[in-house]
Write a protein that holds these residues in place. Sequence first.
Motif, PDB file in Angstrom:
ATOM      1  N   ALA A 221       0.833  -1.195   0.000  1.00 51.09           N
ATOM      2  CA  ALA A 221       0.000   0.000   0.000  1.00 51.09           C
ATOM      3  C   ALA A 221       0.872   1.251   0.000  1.00 51.09           C
ATOM      4  O   ALA A 221       2.025   1.215   0.453  1.00 51.09           O
ATOM      5  CB  ALA A 221      -0.913  -0.014   1.224  1.00 51.09           C
ATOM      6  N   PRO A 222       0.330   2.357  -0.483  1.00 46.23           N
ATOM      7  CA  PRO A 222       1.088   3.611  -0.443  1.00 46.23           C
ATOM      8  C   PRO A 222       1.438   3.992   0.992  1.00 46.23           C
ATOM      9  O   PRO A 222       0.712   3.656   1.929  1.00 46.23           O
ATOM     10  CB  PRO A 222       0.110   4.631  -1.030  1.00 46.23           C
ATOM     11  N   ASP A 223       2.551   4.680   1.146  1.00 45.52           N
ATOM     12  CA  ASP A 223       2.993   5.155   2.452  1.00 45.52           C
ATOM     13  C   ASP A 223       3.099   6.681   2.390  1.00 45.52           C
ATOM     14  O   ASP A 223       4.157   7.226   2.076  1.00 45.52           O
ATOM     15  CB  ASP A 223       4.338   4.531   2.809  1.00 45.52           C
ATOM     16  N   PRO A 224       1.982   7.367   2.656  1.00 42.04           N
ATOM     17  CA  PRO A 224       1.973   8.828   2.524  1.00 42.04           C
ATOM     18  C   PRO A 224       3.016   9.531   3.404  1.00 42.04           C
ATOM     19  O   PRO A 224       3.492  10.591   3.054  1.00 42.04           O
ATOM     20  CB  PRO A 224       0.557   9.225   2.957  1.00 42.04           C
ATOM     21  N   LYS A 225       3.400   8.911   4.525  1.00 41.91           N
ATOM     22  CA  LYS A 225       4.421   9.514   5.397  1.00 41.91           C
ATOM     23  C   LYS A 225       5.744   9.690   4.670  1.00 41.91           C
ATOM     24  O   LYS A 225       6.525  10.573   4.986  1.00 41.91           O
ATOM     25  CB  LYS A 225       4.659   8.650   6.637  1.00 41.91           C
ATOM     26  N   HIS A 226       6.010   8.812   3.704  1.00 40.38           N
ATOM     27  CA  HIS A 226       7.255   8.872   2.936  1.00 40.38           C
ATOM     28  C   HIS A 226       7.015   9.348   1.499  1.00 40.38           C
ATOM     29  O   HIS A 226       7.828   9.091   0.614  1.00 40.38           O
ATOM     30  CB  HIS A 226       7.937   7.497   2.940  1.00 40.38           C
TER      31      HIS A 226
ATOM     32  N   LEU B 293       0.658   2.167  -5.438  1.00 42.58           N
ATOM     33  CA  LEU B 293       0.879   0.774  -5.062  1.00 42.58           C
ATOM     34  C   LEU B 293       2.206   0.321  -5.664  1.00 42.58           C
ATOM     35  O   LEU B 293       2.562   0.728  -6.770  1.00 42.58           O
ATOM     36  CB  LEU B 293      -0.244  -0.108  -5.616  1.00 42.58           C
ATOM     37  N   THR B 294       2.909  -0.526  -4.949  1.00 46.98           N
ATOM     38  CA  THR B 294       4.199  -1.028  -5.423  1.00 46.98           C
ATOM     39  C   THR B 294       4.262  -2.530  -5.209  1.00 46.98           C
ATOM     40  O   THR B 294       3.824  -3.037  -4.183  1.00 46.98           O
ATOM     41  CB  THR B 294       5.365  -0.368  -4.653  1.00 46.98           C
ATOM     42  N   LEU B 295       4.814  -3.219  -6.194  1.00 45.13           N
ATOM     43  CA  LEU B 295       5.085  -4.645  -6.068  1.00 45.13           C
ATOM     44  C   LEU B 295       6.551  -4.834  -6.437  1.00 45.13           C
ATOM     45  O   LEU B 295       7.012  -4.313  -7.455  1.00 45.13           O
ATOM     46  CB  LEU B 295       4.186  -5.435  -7.028  1.00 45.13           C
TER      47      LEU B 295
END
Length: 181
Positions: free
Chosen positions: A29-34, A39-41
């Motif tokens: 899942a996206p990590d808005p803090k960073h 989405l990433t695989l």
Amino acid sequence: MAELFRSTEDLIAVLERRKSLVTPCRWLAPDPKHGQRQLTLRGSLSDGNVTLQGVGLRIVCSQESLSLPISIVLIVQFKSKQRAIARIDMNSQRHENRHAVCGDLQFLDAGNTHFHDTVLHRQITIDRLFSGEVGDLPIARPLSNMPEEFSKVMEKCGELLHIDNLTEIEEPQWQLRQFPF
């Protein structure tokens, strides 16, 4: 540690070698803090017997829809950094092959869906290719007739990147953006 890849020809050999994605792989899942909004695989690749050292796959896409930008990237480890050696961009920014290193393809508009094929970069030394001097994979060719179904997109990308089992990747759980009214 000695470099695994010493020339552009070594990179072409990685692309053209039959490979399989080591499964299962999961979408992150996206990590808005960073600052991550997509989405990433990420996955390792195998030749059927062993995992290929220093070679991997990364897919980045919107969490909303396949019709938004998506990148499927074949990566290698070079001088302790992950480097793209082939990339398929769909529904992305136009690519115009601006640099002189593009040779016969210079000024060709590869469109919004294109393939940064390692073979097109054959005349560029590996050090120059990864120096940033000519941009990130500066040469692309247009891709037409890309399917609109996720599994068919993965099948086509698997053919281009010589990865046999990309269709085993689970389709992301698309989430339409909610707009406040």
